[in-house]
Design a protein around this motif. Structure first.
Motif, PDB file in Angstrom:
ATOM      1  N   VAL A 228      -8.520   1.594   8.588  1.00  0.00           N
ATOM      2  CA  VAL A 228      -9.244   0.723   7.656  1.00  0.00           C
ATOM      3  C   VAL A 228     -10.498   0.166   8.321  1.00  0.00           C
ATOM      4  O   VAL A 228     -11.578   0.131   7.718  1.00  0.00           O
ATOM      5  CB  VAL A 228      -8.332  -0.420   7.159  1.00  0.00           C
ATOM      6  CG1 VAL A 228      -9.150  -1.479   6.410  1.00  0.00           C
ATOM      7  CG2 VAL A 228      -7.237   0.119   6.250  1.00  0.00           C
TER       8      VAL A 228
ATOM      9  N   PHE B  14     -11.731  -4.929   2.327  1.00  0.00           N
ATOM     10  CA  PHE B  14     -11.115  -4.126   3.384  1.00  0.00           C
ATOM     11  C   PHE B  14     -11.275  -4.732   4.778  1.00  0.00           C
ATOM     12  O   PHE B  14     -10.284  -4.854   5.508  1.00  0.00           O
ATOM     13  CB  PHE B  14     -11.692  -2.708   3.348  1.00  0.00           C
ATOM     14  CG  PHE B  14     -11.282  -1.951   2.119  1.00  0.00           C
ATOM     15  CD1 PHE B  14     -10.016  -1.412   2.015  1.00  0.00           C
ATOM     16  CD2 PHE B  14     -12.156  -1.800   1.051  1.00  0.00           C
ATOM     17  CE1 PHE B  14      -9.620  -0.724   0.878  1.00  0.00           C
ATOM     18  CE2 PHE B  14     -11.774  -1.121  -0.092  1.00  0.00           C
ATOM     19  CZ  PHE B  14     -10.506  -0.581  -0.186  1.00  0.00           C
TER      20      PHE B  14
ATOM     21  N   THR C 138      -7.888  -6.671   3.952  1.00  0.00           N
ATOM     22  CA  THR C 138      -6.880  -5.650   4.249  1.00  0.00           C
ATOM     23  C   THR C 138      -6.686  -5.441   5.744  1.00  0.00           C
ATOM     24  O   THR C 138      -5.538  -5.407   6.230  1.00  0.00           O
ATOM     25  CB  THR C 138      -7.274  -4.316   3.594  1.00  0.00           C
ATOM     26  OG1 THR C 138      -7.457  -4.511   2.190  1.00  0.00           O
ATOM     27  CG2 THR C 138      -6.197  -3.272   3.822  1.00  0.00           C
TER      28      THR C 138
ATOM     29  N   PHE D  17      -2.139  -9.155  -1.085  1.00  0.00           N
ATOM     30  CA  PHE D  17      -1.991  -7.806  -0.555  1.00  0.00           C
ATOM     31  C   PHE D  17      -0.738  -7.746   0.308  1.00  0.00           C
ATOM     32  O   PHE D  17      -0.580  -8.536   1.252  1.00  0.00           O
ATOM     33  CB  PHE D  17      -3.214  -7.413   0.272  1.00  0.00           C
ATOM     34  CG  PHE D  17      -3.099  -6.052   0.880  1.00  0.00           C
ATOM     35  CD1 PHE D  17      -3.268  -4.914   0.100  1.00  0.00           C
ATOM     36  CD2 PHE D  17      -2.806  -5.894   2.228  1.00  0.00           C
ATOM     37  CE1 PHE D  17      -3.154  -3.653   0.655  1.00  0.00           C
ATOM     38  CE2 PHE D  17      -2.691  -4.632   2.795  1.00  0.00           C
ATOM     39  CZ  PHE D  17      -2.859  -3.505   2.007  1.00  0.00           C
TER      40      PHE D  17
ATOM     41  N   PHE E  27       1.715  -1.923   0.728  1.00  0.00           N
ATOM     42  CA  PHE E  27       0.291  -1.592   0.534  1.00  0.00           C
ATOM     43  C   PHE E  27      -0.132  -1.700  -0.931  1.00  0.00           C
ATOM     44  O   PHE E  27      -1.097  -1.068  -1.360  1.00  0.00           O
ATOM     45  CB  PHE E  27      -0.036  -0.191   1.085  1.00  0.00           C
ATOM     46  CG  PHE E  27       0.252  -0.047   2.537  1.00  0.00           C
ATOM     47  CD1 PHE E  27      -0.540  -0.694   3.488  1.00  0.00           C
ATOM     48  CD2 PHE E  27       1.333   0.708   2.977  1.00  0.00           C
ATOM     49  CE1 PHE E  27      -0.265  -0.574   4.841  1.00  0.00           C
ATOM     50  CE2 PHE E  27       1.605   0.830   4.336  1.00  0.00           C
ATOM     51  CZ  PHE E  27       0.805   0.187   5.272  1.00  0.00           C
TER      52      PHE E  27
ATOM     53  N   THR F 183      -4.502   6.435  -7.177  1.00  0.00           N
ATOM     54  CA  THR F 183      -3.915   5.090  -7.203  1.00  0.00           C
ATOM     55  C   THR F 183      -2.814   4.956  -8.239  1.00  0.00           C
ATOM     56  O   THR F 183      -1.748   4.390  -7.959  1.00  0.00           O
ATOM     57  CB  THR F 183      -5.011   4.045  -7.468  1.00  0.00           C
ATOM     58  OG1 THR F 183      -6.007   4.139  -6.453  1.00  0.00           O
ATOM     59  CG2 THR F 183      -4.419   2.637  -7.463  1.00  0.00           C
TER      60      THR F 183
ATOM     61  N   VAL G 173      -4.818   2.660  -0.629  1.00  0.00           N
ATOM     62  CA  VAL G 173      -5.751   1.903   0.214  1.00  0.00           C
ATOM     63  C   VAL G 173      -6.845   2.802   0.776  1.00  0.00           C
ATOM     64  O   VAL G 173      -8.038   2.576   0.545  1.00  0.00           O
ATOM     65  CB  VAL G 173      -5.011   1.187   1.370  1.00  0.00           C
ATOM     66  CG1 VAL G 173      -6.012   0.477   2.284  1.00  0.00           C
ATOM     67  CG2 VAL G 173      -4.004   0.194   0.817  1.00  0.00           C
TER      68      VAL G 173
ATOM     69  N   GLU H 299     -10.897   2.968  -0.231  1.00  0.00           N
ATOM     70  CA  GLU H 299     -11.918   2.620   0.753  1.00  0.00           C
ATOM     71  C   GLU H 299     -12.856   3.805   1.007  1.00  0.00           C
ATOM     72  O   GLU H 299     -14.079   3.630   1.121  1.00  0.00           O
ATOM     73  CB  GLU H 299     -11.260   2.186   2.057  1.00  0.00           C
ATOM     74  CG  GLU H 299     -12.241   1.680   3.101  1.00  0.00           C
ATOM     75  CD  GLU H 299     -11.567   1.288   4.406  1.00  0.00           C
ATOM     76  OE1 GLU H 299     -12.155   0.503   5.167  1.00  0.00           O
ATOM     77  OE2 GLU H 299     -10.450   1.780   4.661  1.00  0.00           O
TER      78      GLU H 299
END
Length: 321
Positions: free
Chosen positions: A12, A59, A63, A154, A159, A243, A261, A265
């Motif tokens: 990430v 992110f 995240t 989150f 996730f 997703t 995720v 991203e």
């Protein structure tokens, strides 16, 4: 913290930094390029800014640290604001795919009206209305969440972004995954139709007997922009399918991270990369890097000459061999 979270947090972080770098370069090219800042380039500029907002807040700030330490240290209301806001910024880019396709369509089919219909002023107004509408949706959605105490966070284990305490929040605020996949499909379909009509016009123009070097160069430019819009349009459909559809193929945490995720991203990273690689003003970056390299070479050369002079001077001192 388990091994998957360690790997996930690194991915990430690297993906977010790389994507932010790509989109920052797109912004740099826009403000430092010598060519006209037309409406197409302005839309790309706003897309790059949107990408940076999503990558930075959703992110890198949310995240990454949550996955890294496997703990939600932000207040629930802060996470709710970040997640809701960045999703709506993401939707702005999704709607802009149609705007870009329409921009190219007008440029080919109504070239003499392009500067009127797609002027910077008109584009600013359209973008302003779009941002205002998404801003309104963000505030109303946040109000509906907070008013019934339905906050989202989150989850570094699954996730996903479930409600903190599901007090019938899922039924009170339903999310139709079919509709979420359908919307980008509709946008993509409209964009594909416009792009195919645009491409047909390009081919007719390119293979016409009246084509000259200037018209051929223009046709090649429009072909390049055609492929740019097609590649960018497909990104959002891929994200929605991963997703809300493909993520259900497995209960694996690794697959959950990849499909919900990392793919999301990567969409913003690839969007910036596509705009960068298809930009006809990437020579601005090459010139900038060339100047930096020349300056470094001059500094290195000066340092080497200085060291050589010092060595010669030292060798001439008494007692130095």
């Amino acid at each position: 913290m388990d091994f998957l979270n360690k790997i996930a947090s690194v991915l990430v972080l690297l993906n977010g930094l790389l994507g932010s770098g790509f989109n920052i370069l797109v912004i740099y090219i826009y403000f430092n390029g010598s060519q006209d800042k037309n409406s197409f380039n302005f839309i790309c500029l706003t897309r790059a800014i949107n990408n940076i907002i999503v990558l930075a807040f959703n992110f890198l700030l949310l995240t990454f640290p949550v996955v890294l330490i496997s703990e939600n240290f932000y207040p629930a209301i802060i996470e709710t604001v970040i997640i809701t806001s960045t999703i709506n910024v993401y939707l702005v880019n999704q709607i802009q795919t149609v705007a870009i396709a329409l921009n190219r369509f007008i440029a080919l089919y109504l070239p003499f009206r392009y500067k009127t219909l797609c002027s910077n002023q008109v584009t600013w107004v359209i973008m302003g209305v779009l941002y205002a509408q998404r801003g309104y949706e963000t505030f109303t959605k946040l109000y509906s969440f907070i008013s019934i105490d339905c906050l989202i966070r989150f989850d570094s284990d699954t996730f996903f972004t479930p409600f903190v305490e599901d007090k019938n929040c899922s039924t009170a605020l339903p999310v139709d995954s079919n509709l979420i996949v359908l919307m980008p499909s509709i946008f993509l379909s409209i964009s594909v139709i416009l792009n195919l009509l645009t491409f047909a016009k390009i081919l007719i123009f390119y293979f016409s007997n009246n084509s000259n070097s200037e018209s051929t160069s223009l046709a090649r430019k429009n072909i390049r922009l055609f492929f740019q819009t097609v590649f960018q349009d497909s990104l959002f459909l891929i994200d929605a399918v991963f997703t809300f559809k493909l993520s259900k193929l497995s209960d694996s945490r690794l697959w959950a991270f990849v499909s919900t995720v990392f793919v999301w991203e990567s969409i913003h990273t690839l969007d910036g990369l596509i705009m960068l690689m298809f930009s006809d003003r990437i020579s601005v970056l090459r010139a900038k890097f060339a100047r930096i390299l020349d300056r470094d070479n001059q500094v290195s050369s000066s340092s080497w000459m200085g060291r050589s002079r010092r060595a010669v001077g030292a060798s001439s001192l008494p007692g130095v061999a």
